[in-house]
Design an enzyme around this catalytic site. Structure first.
Site, mmCIF file in Angstrom:
data_model
loop_
_atom_site.group_PDB
_atom_site.id
_atom_site.type_symbol
_atom_site.label_atom_id
_atom_site.label_comp_id
_atom_site.label_asym_id
_atom_site.label_seq_id
_atom_site.Cartn_x
_atom_site.Cartn_y
_atom_site.Cartn_z
ATOM 1 N N GLY A 176 29.311 -6.089 14.641
ATOM 2 C CA GLY A 176 28.073 -5.988 15.410
ATOM 3 C C GLY A 176 26.863 -6.442 14.609
ATOM 4 O O GLY A 176 26.526 -5.826 13.600
ATOM 5 N N VAL A 233 36.397 -8.597 18.386
ATOM 6 C CA VAL A 233 37.252 -7.836 17.467
ATOM 7 C C VAL A 233 38.431 -7.264 18.252
ATOM 8 O O VAL A 233 38.258 -6.662 19.315
ATOM 9 C CB VAL A 233 36.431 -6.735 16.760
ATOM 10 N N ALA A 266 29.135 -1.078 14.096
ATOM 11 C CA ALA A 266 27.733 -0.953 14.550
ATOM 12 C C ALA A 266 27.593 -1.702 15.860
ATOM 13 O O ALA A 266 26.880 -2.692 15.969
ATOM 14 C CB ALA A 266 26.784 -1.508 13.495
ATOM 15 N N ALA A 317 13.586 5.812 18.208
ATOM 16 C CA ALA A 317 12.949 7.094 17.900
ATOM 17 C C ALA A 317 11.553 7.173 18.496
ATOM 18 O O ALA A 317 11.165 8.194 19.075
ATOM 19 C CB ALA A 317 12.888 7.288 16.389
ATOM 20 N N HIS A 441 -9.517 -10.970 4.308
ATOM 21 C CA HIS A 441 -8.822 -11.975 3.500
ATOM 22 C C HIS A 441 -8.707 -11.463 2.076
ATOM 23 O O HIS A 441 -9.695 -10.963 1.533
ATOM 24 C CB HIS A 441 -9.605 -13.282 3.527
HETATM 25 P P1 NAI Z 1 22.802 -2.779 18.797
HETATM 26 O O1 NAI Z 1 22.888 -2.627 20.263
HETATM 27 O O2 NAI Z 1 21.512 -3.079 18.137
HETATM 28 O O3 NAI Z 1 23.801 -3.941 18.331
HETATM 29 C C1 NAI Z 1 25.168 -3.908 18.617
HETATM 30 C C2 NAI Z 1 25.741 -5.290 18.383
HETATM 31 O O4 NAI Z 1 27.149 -5.207 18.450
HETATM 32 C C3 NAI Z 1 25.294 -6.289 19.441
HETATM 33 O O5 NAI Z 1 24.867 -7.452 18.789
HETATM 34 C C4 NAI Z 1 26.562 -6.508 20.256
HETATM 35 O O6 NAI Z 1 26.623 -7.790 20.828
HETATM 36 C C5 NAI Z 1 27.628 -6.299 19.190
HETATM 37 N N1 NAI Z 1 28.943 -5.944 19.705
HETATM 38 C C6 NAI Z 1 29.217 -5.081 20.714
HETATM 39 N N2 NAI Z 1 30.568 -5.009 20.888
HETATM 40 C C7 NAI Z 1 31.134 -5.833 19.978
HETATM 41 C C8 NAI Z 1 32.481 -6.188 19.653
HETATM 42 N N3 NAI Z 1 33.481 -5.680 20.337
HETATM 43 N N4 NAI Z 1 32.707 -7.058 18.647
HETATM 44 C C9 NAI Z 1 31.649 -7.577 17.949
HETATM 45 N N5 NAI Z 1 30.378 -7.277 18.218
HETATM 46 C C10 NAI Z 1 30.110 -6.413 19.214
HETATM 47 O O7 NAI Z 1 23.471 -1.451 18.215
HETATM 48 P P2 NAI Z 1 23.449 -0.792 16.775
HETATM 49 O O8 NAI Z 1 23.050 -1.771 15.733
HETATM 50 O O9 NAI Z 1 24.743 -0.094 16.646
HETATM 51 O O10 NAI Z 1 22.295 0.272 16.910
HETATM 52 C C11 NAI Z 1 22.420 1.347 17.844
HETATM 53 C C12 NAI Z 1 21.094 1.769 18.382
HETATM 54 O O11 NAI Z 1 20.292 2.341 17.362
HETATM 55 C C13 NAI Z 1 20.328 0.617 18.962
HETATM 56 O O12 NAI Z 1 19.823 0.986 20.209
HETATM 57 C C14 NAI Z 1 19.232 0.375 17.976
HETATM 58 O O13 NAI Z 1 18.043 -0.090 18.624
HETATM 59 C C15 NAI Z 1 19.020 1.736 17.346
HETATM 60 N N6 NAI Z 1 18.567 1.559 15.979
HETATM 61 C C16 NAI Z 1 17.286 1.136 15.778
HETATM 62 C C17 NAI Z 1 16.834 0.908 14.515
HETATM 63 C C18 NAI Z 1 15.451 0.383 14.332
HETATM 64 O O14 NAI Z 1 14.660 0.438 15.272
HETATM 65 N N7 NAI Z 1 15.104 -0.143 13.163
HETATM 66 C C19 NAI Z 1 17.668 1.118 13.330
HETATM 67 C C20 NAI Z 1 19.000 1.503 13.676
HETATM 68 C C21 NAI Z 1 19.411 1.730 14.958
#
Ligand code: NAI
Length: 462
Positions: A176, A233, A266, A317, A441
């Protein structure tokens, strides 16, 4: 049995913020939390500990890549993983204790344990049943996994395990290319791991402005991350502490595999509502397991509300926090409103990536006439001085009215700069309003102003 105006289930950013605002508005408030510490996923095993590891490893990278250039000579530091983990734990502890202090200050009762809702107006914690005029579900979300990929939090881990590995992996496979995959992938790449990210779609960070996503991918590749895109995967097997992740390329069905001593899954998160008793209450849910709420966060059960990751919308969050404040206002008889059109998103890699509002792809799809103002950080003196000239600011404005419709930033301080545009959007500002605002600046923020100037007569330094 105690009676409260409000009982909130869950003390993450949604729940604890809702509780503080409820208390400030004069409601007697209790929060149910089963973890040993307050703060939920974000403070304990999410946003905050990951920021500690990102900061520590970014500092290491700075020492390795840039110190000598600046005349700071001597061997780059080596990594004491146990101490880095202790630093992370300390950061988490300070923050979770901070919430405990705020609870005491605001006279919020912490009901320790896991809560359920046996009947409308009642919350059961352990053997005790408490009564409340209003109940707010703020139970957040949990990681999803994939069929054939069994998480053991040792070799195959979610973000929770990835924050607390017993040792730095030599080879890390990330499933992911979303926010978690890229943030944690960056951490371990900087610590020396060979990182391969396997993504189902053909681009990283789906939903993000395509130009930013392309630049982001190029920069991460330069930092050593490898990408296998368009790959489904099929499963992962662990033998003697080593994992094999099998995938099939979607374009030609070719099968291949990646070997790794650690696999981070992820692939998104799902609402965490287990054990609340929502089925028995007849709470309406979406097919994706989210609680259905109206514009006042009310469910179909009288007196029962829900906010944050457990309902629709981005799992962020700060979205949960805003909903927490809004639901408190609703319960206190005030307006309570969240503007979902202006919720920023930030990825805390180096460089940071941030966005708000519409992407160019969305505007095209909507058939809207728009202007693009773009400015590269290479034209920003401050960015160049600190070796951070990569990336750009891209501003989108309505072609006719000049009203700001969105911003997409990849580069230094993107996660801070985006808020200038959030405020502009909240006030319905035009790109010219931003362009005519004096920016100090030399600051990174001048890149935002230059992008706004580029929506009009042109940027100065490009
Ligand atoms: P995400 O939704 O950001 O990304 C998941 C990724 O996995 C996507 O690119 C998707 O296409 C891919 N994917 C899904 N199934 C798959 C498969 N079978 N094989 C390969 N790739 C696959 O989810 P993530 O990174 O797990 O984060 C979860 C949540 O937590 C999100 O809603 C995110 O916004 C939030 N989060 C936010 C943060 C921030 O704002 N900095 C930091 C960490 C998490």
């Amino acid at each position: 049995m105690a009676t409260y105006d409000v009982i909130i289930i869950g003390a993450g950013p949604g729940g604890y913020v809702a509780a503080i605002r409820c208390a400030q508005l004069g409601l007697t408030t209790a929060v149910v939390e089963g973890r040993e510490t307050l703060g939920g996923t974000c403070l304990n095993v999410g946003c905050i500990p990951s920021k500690a590891l990102l900061h520590a490893t970014h500092s290491l990278h700075e020492a390795e890549a840039n110190f000598a250039k600046m005349g700071l000579v001597g061997a780059p530091p080596t990594v004491d993983w146990a101490q880095m983990q202790a630093y992370k734990a300390d950061v988490v502890g300070t923050n979770t204790k901070g919430i405990e202090f705020l609870f005491k200050k605001n006279k919020i009762t912490w009901l320790k344990g896991w809560g359920s809702i046996p009947a409308p107006g009642q919350v059961k914690v352990g053997e005790e049943v408490h009564e409340a005029k209003h109940i707010v579900i703020a139970t957040g979300s949990e990681p999803t996994s994939l069929p054939g990929v069994e998480v053991d939090e040792k070799v195959i881990v979610t973000s929770t395990g990835a924050l607390a590995l017993s040792a730095i992996p030599q080879k890390l496979a990330v499933i992911g290319a979303g926010v978690i995959g890229l943030e944690m992938g960056s951490v371990y790449a900087r610590l020396g791991a060979e990182v391969t990210v396997i993504e189902y779609l053909d681009a990283i960070t789906p939903g993000m402005d395509a130009e930013v996503a392309k630049t982001f991918e190029r920069i991460l590749k330069k930092q050593g991350l490898k990408f296998v895109l368009g790959a489904a995967v099929q499963g992962a097997e662990v033998k003697k502490g080593m994992a094999t992740v099998r995938y099939k390329l979607r374009k030609n069905d070719k099968e291949d595999a990646v070997e790794a001593d650690c696999v981070l899954v992820a692939t998104g998160r799902k609402p965490f509502t287990k054990g609340l008793g929502l089925d028995a209450l007849g709470v309406e849910m979406t097919p994706r397991g989210q609680i259905v709420t109206d514009s006042h966060f009310a469910t179909n059960v009288a007196g029962l509300y829900a906010i944050g990751d457990a309902i629709q919308g981005p799992m962020l969050a700060h979205k949960a926090e805003d909903e927490g404040m809004a639901v408190a206002e609703v319960l206190a008889g005030k307006a309570g409103h969240v503007n979902y059109a202006v919720i920023p998103g930030v990825i805390y890699t180096a460089p940071e990536v941030a966005n708000v509002g519409k992407t160019e792809e969305q505007l095209k799809e909507e058939g809207r006439a728009y202007k693009v103002g773009k400015f590269p950080y290479m034209g920003n003196a401050r960015a160049k001085a600190v070796f951070q000239g990569e990336g750009f600011v891209k501003l989108l404005a309505d072609a006719e009215t000049d009203r700001v419709l969105g911003a997409h930033i990849i580069g230094p301080a993107a996660g801070e700069l985006i808020h200038e545009i959030c405020v502009a959007m909240e006030f319905g500002a035009s790109a010219q309003d931003v362009a005519l605002t004096c920016h100090a600046h030399p600051t990174f923020s001048e890149a935002v102003r230059e992008a706004a100037l580029a929506c009009g007569d042109g940027a100065i330094h490009a």
